[in-house]
Design an enzyme around this catalytic site. Sequence first.
Site, PDB file in Angstrom:
ATOM      1  N   THR A 169      17.327   8.194 120.899  1.00 56.97           N
ATOM      2  CA  THR A 169      16.581   9.087 121.776  1.00 56.97           C
ATOM      3  C   THR A 169      17.586   9.955 122.514  1.00 56.97           C
ATOM      4  O   THR A 169      18.705   9.515 122.768  1.00 56.97           O
ATOM      5  CB  THR A 169      15.737   8.294 122.804  1.00 56.97           C
ATOM      6  OG1 THR A 169      15.325   9.158 123.860  1.00 56.97           O
ATOM      7  CG2 THR A 169      16.520   7.151 123.409  1.00 56.97           C
ATOM      8  N   CYS A 194      14.934  16.377 121.501  1.00 55.94           N
ATOM      9  CA  CYS A 194      14.025  15.252 121.682  1.00 55.94           C
ATOM     10  C   CYS A 194      13.759  14.736 120.285  1.00 55.94           C
ATOM     11  O   CYS A 194      13.426  15.517 119.384  1.00 55.94           O
ATOM     12  CB  CYS A 194      12.726  15.673 122.359  1.00 55.94           C
ATOM     13  SG  CYS A 194      11.460  14.382 122.281  1.00 55.94           S
TER      14      CYS A 194
END
Length: 232
Positions: free
Chosen positions: A83, A196
């Site tokens: 992430t 992202c």
Amino acid sequence: MRKIGLLGGMSWESTLVYYKLINEAVAKELGGLHSAKILLSSVDFAEIAELQARGDWQKSGEILAEEASLLAQAGADVIAICTNTMHKVAPRVSAQLSIPLLHIAQASADKLLAEGVSRVLLLGTKYTMTQDFYREALEQAGLTVFVPSAEQMDVVHHIIYTELCLGMIQASSRKQLQDLIEQMRPQGVQGVLLACTELGLLLSPQDVSIPLFDTTVIHAQAIATYALEKKA
């Protein structure tokens, strides 16, 4: 082959993509029935997301550092956080380890510069777009970083958390991001960094008129490459 330790679940939608891409890269390089040696710790994203919203990065850092330590104890040779946003706590995680942590922003900067892109639009969660931990890593590598307006940031953040992290792919949201990118082009943006790990589920290179760089793809390739390098 080095054994990879993945910190995933943030969200599991993108962790699934990591697992697939890393194994595809290893299979392509080695052929036959080869696949990657992977250990996975998948956290409960609801807990992490709540800590993010509260600004409790210390607690979330403690959680990931503990999980990374368990992966190292289980035999991982390298750690990767699957992430972008949680790289805010990468220093906390690294401090717990005696093995390398492959940073997604550094891998992305290396890729952008190799492609001749120095002026990049950064799209991600509101935390990634507004806080220094990610932008500074890119800027220190030599990139000029652009971000959307505060209102546009809210739109991107909303799409990530209320749609993509739940596996929802909406054509209307893709159009919103396409319009945002077009509005930023006059500022001299040369490329778009999807910072992202869920955004690549919604946007692909053919959807936009300037080069698009997916951090999930870049990071997964860097992880696979490191795993396949001969140990010194």
